[in-house]
Design an enzyme around this catalytic site. Structure first.
Site, mmCIF file in Angstrom:
data_model
loop_
_atom_site.group_PDB
_atom_site.id
_atom_site.type_symbol
_atom_site.label_atom_id
_atom_site.label_comp_id
_atom_site.label_asym_id
_atom_site.label_seq_id
_atom_site.Cartn_x
_atom_site.Cartn_y
_atom_site.Cartn_z
ATOM 1 N N HIS A 217 25.630 65.178 31.577
ATOM 2 C CA HIS A 217 26.223 65.552 32.852
ATOM 3 C C HIS A 217 26.923 64.359 33.500
ATOM 4 O O HIS A 217 28.023 64.465 34.019
ATOM 5 C CB HIS A 217 25.140 66.104 33.780
ATOM 6 C CG HIS A 217 25.678 66.733 35.009
ATOM 7 N ND1 HIS A 217 25.978 68.069 35.088
ATOM 8 C CD2 HIS A 217 25.997 66.216 36.221
ATOM 9 C CE1 HIS A 217 26.446 68.339 36.279
ATOM 10 N NE2 HIS A 217 26.471 67.231 36.991
ATOM 11 N N GLU B 198 33.930 71.705 40.063
ATOM 12 C CA GLU B 198 32.640 71.419 39.425
ATOM 13 C C GLU B 198 32.032 72.722 38.939
ATOM 14 O O GLU B 198 32.421 73.803 39.372
ATOM 15 C CB GLU B 198 31.683 70.815 40.467
ATOM 16 C CG GLU B 198 31.773 69.309 40.597
ATOM 17 C CD GLU B 198 30.942 68.604 39.556
ATOM 18 O OE1 GLU B 198 30.483 69.261 38.594
ATOM 19 O OE2 GLU B 198 30.751 67.382 39.703
ATOM 20 N N HIS C 220 28.143 74.713 38.474
ATOM 21 C CA HIS C 220 26.720 74.682 38.829
ATOM 22 C C HIS C 220 26.051 75.853 38.122
ATOM 23 O O HIS C 220 25.532 76.766 38.750
ATOM 24 C CB HIS C 220 26.554 74.763 40.348
ATOM 25 C CG HIS C 220 25.508 73.828 40.864
ATOM 26 N ND1 HIS C 220 24.653 74.152 41.890
ATOM 27 C CD2 HIS C 220 25.154 72.587 40.489
ATOM 28 C CE1 HIS C 220 23.852 73.135 42.132
ATOM 29 N NE2 HIS C 220 24.132 72.177 41.288
ATOM 30 N N ASN C 221 26.110 75.817 36.787
ATOM 31 C CA ASN C 221 25.734 76.981 35.993
ATOM 32 C C ASN C 221 24.227 77.183 35.894
ATOM 33 O O ASN C 221 23.718 78.267 36.186
ATOM 34 C CB ASN C 221 26.307 76.851 34.583
ATOM 35 C CG ASN C 221 27.806 76.638 34.620
ATOM 36 O OD1 ASN C 221 28.467 77.052 35.563
ATOM 37 N ND2 ASN C 221 28.336 75.991 33.609
ATOM 38 N N HIS C 222 23.519 76.161 35.459
ATOM 39 C CA HIS C 222 22.087 76.360 35.196
ATOM 40 C C HIS C 222 21.293 76.660 36.465
ATOM 41 O O HIS C 222 20.486 77.581 36.470
ATOM 42 C CB HIS C 222 21.524 75.168 34.420
ATOM 43 C CG HIS C 222 22.077 75.064 33.023
ATOM 44 N ND1 HIS C 222 21.530 74.282 32.047
ATOM 45 C CD2 HIS C 222 23.153 75.664 32.456
ATOM 46 C CE1 HIS C 222 22.242 74.408 30.933
ATOM 47 N NE2 HIS C 222 23.235 75.223 31.167
ATOM 48 N N GLN D 225 18.072 73.287 43.833
ATOM 49 C CA GLN D 225 18.202 72.703 45.158
ATOM 50 C C GLN D 225 18.535 73.814 46.152
ATOM 51 O O GLN D 225 19.227 74.757 45.805
ATOM 52 C CB GLN D 225 19.342 71.675 45.188
ATOM 53 C CG GLN D 225 19.313 70.686 44.053
ATOM 54 C CD GLN D 225 20.234 71.084 42.917
ATOM 55 O OE1 GLN D 225 20.381 72.240 42.582
ATOM 56 N NE2 GLN D 225 20.847 70.085 42.316
ATOM 57 N N ASP E 97 29.292 60.246 46.967
ATOM 58 C CA ASP E 97 28.358 61.323 47.280
ATOM 59 C C ASP E 97 27.101 61.170 46.439
ATOM 60 O O ASP E 97 27.103 60.517 45.407
ATOM 61 C CB ASP E 97 28.994 62.673 46.977
ATOM 62 C CG ASP E 97 29.261 62.843 45.488
ATOM 63 O OD1 ASP E 97 29.993 62.005 44.925
ATOM 64 O OD2 ASP E 97 28.717 63.768 44.883
ATOM 65 N N GLU F 261 17.584 65.171 43.741
ATOM 66 C CA GLU F 261 18.936 65.653 44.020
ATOM 67 C C GLU F 261 18.969 66.470 45.302
ATOM 68 O O GLU F 261 19.711 67.443 45.423
ATOM 69 C CB GLU F 261 19.464 66.433 42.817
ATOM 70 C CG GLU F 261 19.578 65.515 41.612
ATOM 71 C CD GLU F 261 20.128 66.168 40.368
ATOM 72 O OE1 GLU F 261 20.492 67.342 40.410
ATOM 73 O OE2 GLU F 261 20.180 65.459 39.347
ATOM 74 N N GLN G 167 19.985 67.754 48.770
ATOM 75 C CA GLN G 167 21.389 67.979 49.105
ATOM 76 C C GLN G 167 21.851 67.206 50.341
ATOM 77 O O GLN G 167 21.062 66.627 51.057
ATOM 78 C CB GLN G 167 21.594 69.478 49.361
ATOM 79 C CG GLN G 167 21.352 70.318 48.135
ATOM 80 C CD GLN G 167 22.398 70.061 47.073
ATOM 81 O OE1 GLN G 167 23.578 70.271 47.278
ATOM 82 N NE2 GLN G 167 21.967 69.566 45.917
ATOM 83 N N GLY H 186 38.714 66.303 36.018
ATOM 84 C CA GLY H 186 38.124 67.276 35.105
ATOM 85 C C GLY H 186 36.629 67.100 35.013
ATOM 86 O O GLY H 186 36.070 66.129 35.521
#
Lengths: 259, 958
Positions: free
Chosen positions: B223, B290, B292-294, B448, B476, B518, B520, B746
């Site tokens: 990642h 971006e 955020h699939n999983h 999250q 960030d 992680e 937020q 990308g």
């Protein structure tokens, strides 16, 4: 001549403050965005202004209920300040979340900011469809008294809200609003006639989209006038025939009143 | 003391939420449920009187016009089945936090508030049905608890943390033991990488501490490290012969084209969190997309919301900080009409995933006040276990603050925004691994939960600090948390962090958890020491947490961590960032042409057209779009829905980010997973062409268009997946060079595979999203796709081949497709796009729609019904290859094609502009309200626009 001054009240989650400030400036105002914490620190600041606008957004995330936490903050920290502001010949406009705040703080419909009066006679409840919706609506201006609109006009503006269904406590409240010429805007079709969803997009009682206080100087509305201040804001401008940006009318009328 | 408050709608007033739940219960087929009641629950914790609790309920929590409250428990109802849904301890609860603030505003003291929801199912409800409703509709066990009785949560007691440094012996481990360590510790590192770590600590003469391994695993994760894209690749054919060797794939494909094109208006590309291009003299515009699939697979609402929250922070952390002006969202789901019994174990039903994901994007984006203006949705069974959630953000920043900045030695490290909790631990490594049916429970801590208002406050205050120039660098906190943010910012000069100073949500976190959490809504700033007090005041003034946790700059470029003064981490930045061995990946690819079967000739294609319009990839997404605020910030020019009733499909969005300027940004996307299966190279060309076509169709400027790539692939350690990946990457290079549109940013997500409980592995289709942004001079020159006026001429631009592979035509006919997909000619298409652009700029084009799924037939129908008008076309006038039969002319999906409407007055001008190009005058706009398309002998399509529109709208009329 000095330009009239407009205060755009913001807080955590306010998100239409910049374009509202811009619309006010376009109408001729000297506009300034001020965080509520600064106003609570120094309430006297408000006296510099002739116009207070509570813009759209999700103040404090609309947690508990839309506009509720900011209304609670006004009630408990700025009640006297705001009551003094509206007791003289000044204007207040609440747009979308600002309308919700005005209702829940008691600024509307009776211009009385007090914990035992606020939010007792009218509210803005969840849309009948149960979800947030962004769409354009037509509105008929129905009040002679309201400073911000011209009775008889039919205008187009966008809405974008989840909690916009205007609900009076009972028929007596509705009658009192009618008797006082306080129903400023109703949802209608392009010909000016009432209709079911989506003409009335949220199920508001009596198609009410905006109300004013008994003096006509305080107004709240669910649609967003600051989102129609250029012809290119209109969803059909590429088809031609859009002559004016209807949202400017509200800001211009406020300016004419105060200048 | 805990007071329980129940709030429900007055009986005289409806309850829209209960109604929504009721509708969904009926969708599950439970006809015996006759109604649903709901209530909001608040638990007030503190030493105050019952009177005070009643006052809070009355004045704050209840809407007295439509609701009533009860202080205490009303117990289980005797006429209904009770379900209560409570958040698990430690899960973010924004409503509770706001309510606590409001109680304080009322002059009362309160220790805490918790919230819950209560549902009562009326009618004949079995225990099994109640469990299903609770589990399938109302609660997600990852973050919530289900109770079938009236439940009051116990007071929270937090475990204190006993500080203890943990060493993990590694120096004497053999290969097997190293891999066991990698697996057991969720490090997801391979043996080469594990050996590199072992060797580093051997030469350091000590064993690593746990947090050091955690940090290396995070920094080297797929990642964060993009190992696959940066690897050297050996490509073989099916016979096993080496056909190509490519060193550093990224450098030689996507990134390579950008370098070669070397456009002067590309201001900051591939080095920062988002790609930046010139907007005007004073402003630059940036874009980042971006995935955020999983997280979205496990908790769709929270996963998608934090997906938006995360990508919004990318522009905020680009240059010296951009202000977000538009969001995009592109989703891939399993079929929403799948029977519930067919959904594999450990997987949420696609309908629930879609509702949750849309809700998450809606609530986060709307609250942040960022218009969500463009998107797409695709469906395929292989997305069942692995839905894809792409979120993009466009941001604006001052031209003089748009380049990547480095902190200076001595700058304070300030952590701003959300507090740190245990949420999102191992997100970076988790997203680099494969999902299994067990993940739902194993990795729940990787989910999250966001709080949009916290992020909005961070944005408001950071913009003030940026105007005053109070910080020297910003980034960030995304995947990998502080570890990644501080590690990257301090790469050149080192950093020293006192981890015990990081503000926490609750006690009990270990130093490792704090470092890699992680949580937020956090940003990290580098602030010159002279500015620290001023910047802290800006944050404090708007109630934003900000804490100095260390400083940048150490001797010998080290990263050093301390907890209560004790050193817990000491790593060389060079090893962290450059110590990762560059892997060589094996790829296998060879295309063996398989032709598609010839679909049956029909009397007419009316039903085919209706079927394509109703197919899920094509059908109206109005249900989604209206839930997003797409006009906030006042810059809307072209909206996602267009036409005379404001509900037709738009090709791209246009926004004016600077309110007093007519300059605008066009935002569009292109994607076609169906082609990705068949020919990954052509599929990628199609994706680029579609993104550009959409942008040009509304008035985009091809010469000021930048594009972004987002690869979502299966496990690229498997050579066949890697093979298609390489093909797509090479196509990106070729497309960028041909269209002369540079890639500026990308991201890739390369382990989208799901293992079912029967051990079967399902990989997603090769899915490349291409997003585009184009800067234009005059918003008032834009056009839309809806037909404008009867009598106007219609032209078809672009060539049509006879190739039908991958078309939606074959899909709705139920035919197996071959891999004979239409081939893209990017050089020719660029010429055509430039001509169209010139025609639009000259005011010659009244409407324009690109041809995509469903080809000419769908484009014509959409333009006609959006305009409330008719169309009469003759396909004989098209510019087609001689091999194109009538089905192909009508329904083929060749790239580079547009249907445009020209007024009689501009007819000659248009012909001049498009001279020598493949352009066919194919008909006129009519006022008949019918779409009529004629072939050589007979009429191929003749449909009322109402029927076409109804088919298009009914699929997602939720």
């Amino acid at each position: 001549m000095a330009r009239p001054k407009a205060l755009v009240l913001r807080t955590a989650g306010t998100n239409c403050d910049r374009e509202t400030e811009y619309a006010l400036t376009q109408a001729g105002f000297e506009a300034r965005r001020i965080h509520i914490a600064r106003l609570i620190e120094n309430p006297a600041t408000i006296a510099e202004f002739q116009f207070m606008v509570i813009p759209g957004g999700f103040s404090y995330g609309d947690d508990v209920a839309a506009g509720k936490i900011l209304a609670n903050q006004i009630l408990h920290h700025l009640g006297d300040t705001v009551n003094a502001f509206i007791s003289v010949d000044k204007l207040v406009l609440g747009i979308c979340n600002g309308f919700q705040v005005m209702i829940k703080a008691g600024l509307l419909p009776w211009a009385n900011v007090s914990p035992d009066g606020a939010n007792r006679d009218a509210t803005l409840a969840w849309n009948d469809c149960g979800k947030f919706e962004d769409r354009w609506v037509h509105l008929r201006c129905d009040s002679d008294k309201c400073v911000f609109v011209s009775k008889g006009d039919i205008i187009a503006l966008p809405i974008a809200h989840g909690e916009g269904k205007f609900v009076p406590r009972d028929d007596a409240v509705t009658q009192r609003l009618l008797d006082g010429d306080q129903v400023a805007l109703r949802y209608v079709d392009s010909e000016g006639n009432p209709g079911p969803y989506p003409v009335n997009p949220n199920g508001s009682v009596d198609d009410i989209a905006g109300v004013c206080d008994p003096s006509g100087r305080l107004m709240g509305l669910m649609p967003h006038p600051e989102r129609f201040i250029e012809v290119t804001h209109h969803p059909q401008w590429t088809r031609g025939g859009i002559q004016q940006a209807d949202g400017m009318i509200l800001f211009q009328r406020a300016f004419e009143y105060l200048k | 003391m805990i007071y329980r408050v129940e709030i429900r709608s007055k009986e005289s007033f409806g309850d829209p939420h209960a109604q929504t739940v009721f509708n969904q219960v009926r969708e599950l087929g439970m006809d015996s449920v006759s109604g649903v009641r709901s209530a909001r629950l608040f638990f007030l914790v503190g030493e105050f009187s019952q009177d005070a609790a009643t006052r809070i309920a009355d004045e704050l929590l209840t809407d007295p016009v439509i609701e009533e409250y009860h202080v205490g428990s009303s117990g289980a109802p005797d006429d209904a089945a009770l379900i209560e849904v409570h958040l698990k301890a430690g899960v973010m609860d924004p409503v509770a936090a706001s309510a606590e603030k409001a109680v304080t505003d009322m002059g009362l003291q309160i220790e805490g508030i918790r919230t819950a929801r209560r549902y009562e199912l009326l009618g004949d409800v079995s225990d099994e049905q109640r469990r299903r409703v609770a589990g399938k509709l109302l609660a997600n066990p990852v973050i919530e608890e289900i109770h079938f009785e009236s439940h009051t949560p116990p007071e929270i007691s937090t475990r204190q943390y006993d500080f203890q440094v943990v060493e993990v012996p590694i120096r004497d481990l053999d290969d097997e033991a190293l891999m066991k360590l990698s697996t057991d510790g969720d490090m997801f590192l391979n043996i080469t990488e594990m050996k590199a770590i072992r060797d580093y600590f051997k030469s350091a003469g000590r064993e690593p501490r746990d947090v050091e391994l955690e940090m290396i695993a995070q920094t080297w994760s797929e990642h964060c490290g993009h190992k696959t894209f940066r690897s050297d690749v050996v490509v073989r054919n099916n016979a096993g012969e080496i056909v190509e060797e490519i060193p550093n794939l990224l450098k030689n494909t996507v990134f390579g084209s950008t370098k070669e094109l070397d456009k002067p208006w590309c201001l900051n590309v591939f080095e920062d969190n988002a790609g930046v291009i010139e907007f005007d003299e004073n402003h630059a515009v940036c874009f980042k997309v971006e995935t955020h699939n999983h997280p979205s697979a496990i908790e769709p609402y929270g996963g998608a919301a934090t997906g938006i929250g995360g990508v919004v922070r990318d522009p905020m952390g680009t240059g010296l900080g951009a202000s977000p002006v538009a969001n995009t969202d592109i989703f891939c789901f399993g079929p929403t009409d799948m029977p519930p019994g067919d959904v594999p174990k450990g997987v949420l039903h696609p309908r629930r995933v879609m509702r949750g994901v849309v809700g998450g994007v809606r609530d986060y984006g709307n609250r942040m006040g960022i218009p969500t203006v463009n998107g797409a949705v695709y469906f395929d069974e292989r997305y069942l276990g692995n839905p894809l959630v792409y979120c993009g953000t466009v941001g604006m920043l001052p031209a003089d603050k748009c380049t990547k900045r480095q902190p200076a030695a001595g700058d304070a490290i300030i952590c701003v925004g959300g507090r740190t909790g245990r949420d999102g631990i191992h997100g970076a490594t988790f997203s680099s691994g494969e999902l299994t049916h067990k993940h739902e429970t194993e990795f729940s801590h990787a989910v999250q939960i966001g709080n949009a208002i916290t992020e909005k406050k961070v944005l408001d205050t950071i913009m003030q600090a940026r105007e005053l120039g109070l910080y020297s660098a910003i980034t960030d906190c995304g995947a990998g948390g502080l570890s990644s943010a501080v590690g990257e910012m301090g790469e050149q000069i080192g950093a020293e962090v006192h981890i015990d100073r990081v503000p926490l949500k609750y006690a009990g976190l270990t130093y490792s958890e704090i470092w890699i959490s992680e949580a937020q809504e956090r940003m990290v700033l580098a602030v010159p020491s002279d500015n620290v007090d001023r910047i802290l005041k800006i944050f404090a003034d708007e109630d934003v947490d900000a804490t100095v946790i260390g400083h940048y700059g150490t001797e010998n470029r080290k990263l050093r961590l301390f907890y209560d003064g004790t050193e817990i981490l000491d790593l060389d930045m060079e090893f962290l960032h450059d110590g990762l061995p560059r892997p060589t990946k094996d790829a296998v690819y060879e295309k063996v042409e398989t032709p598609s079967p010839a679909p049956p000739r029909r009397e007419n294609y009316n039903q085919t057209l209706l079927d394509i319009l109703a197919s899920p990839n094509v059908a109206s997404k109005e249900w989604i779009i209206r839930q997003y605020d797409h006009e906030v910030q006042g810059g809307s020019v072209i909206k996602p829905l267009v036409g005379i009733t404001e509900d037709g499909p738009g090709d791209a969005a246009v926004v004016r980010p600077v309110l007093d300027s007519r300059k605008a940004v066009v935002i569009s996307c292109g994607m076609n997973p169906r082609l990705g299966d068949l020919d990954p190279y052509q599929s990628a060309l199609h994706a680029v062409d579609e993104a550009l076509r959409n942008a040009i169709a509304v008035g985009g400027n091809l010469e000021r268009t930048a594009i972004l790539d987002n690869f979502c692939w299966g496990n690229c350690n498997k050579p066949d997946r890697m093979g298609t990946f390489v093909q797509a990457a090479k196509a990106c290079y070729d497309a960028a060079m041909a269209y002369q549109t540079p890639f500026v940013s990308g991201k890739d997500s390369l382990n989208n595979e799901f293992q079912t409980d029967t051990g079967e592995t399902i990989a997603i289709p090769a899915t490349l999203l291409v997003s585009a942004m184009s800067v234009i001079d005059d918003a008032a020159r834009c056009i839309t796709a809806d037909a404008k006026e009867a009598g106007n001429h219609l032209f078809l631009l672009g060539r049509t081949s006879g190739r039908l592979g991958g078309s939606h035509y074959l899909l709705v006919e139920g035919l197996e497709t071959g891999n004979d997909v239409p081939e893209v000619d990017p050089v020719a298409n660029r010429k055509l796009m430039l001509a169209l652009q010139q025609a639009i700029e000259a005011g010659a084009v009244r409407s324009c729609h690109d041809l995509s799924e469903g080809g000419l037939a769908v484009a014509a129908a959409e333009m006609a019904f959006s305009g409330g008008l008719g169309m009469e076309l003759d396909v004989e006038a098209m510019a087609s290859e001689s091999t194109a039969n009538e089905q192909a002319t009508l329904l083929a999906e060749d790239a580079g094609r547009f249907l445009v409407e020209i007024t009689p007055e501009k007819y000659d001008a248009f012909l001049r502009i498009t001279k020598d190009l493949p352009v066919g005058q194919i008909g006129r706009v009519t006022d008949t309200g019918r779409v009529v398309i004629k072939g050589a002998k007979n009429t191929l399509i003749d449909l009322p626009i109402e029927d076409a529109k109804a088919a298009w709208q009914k699929t997602f009329d939720w």
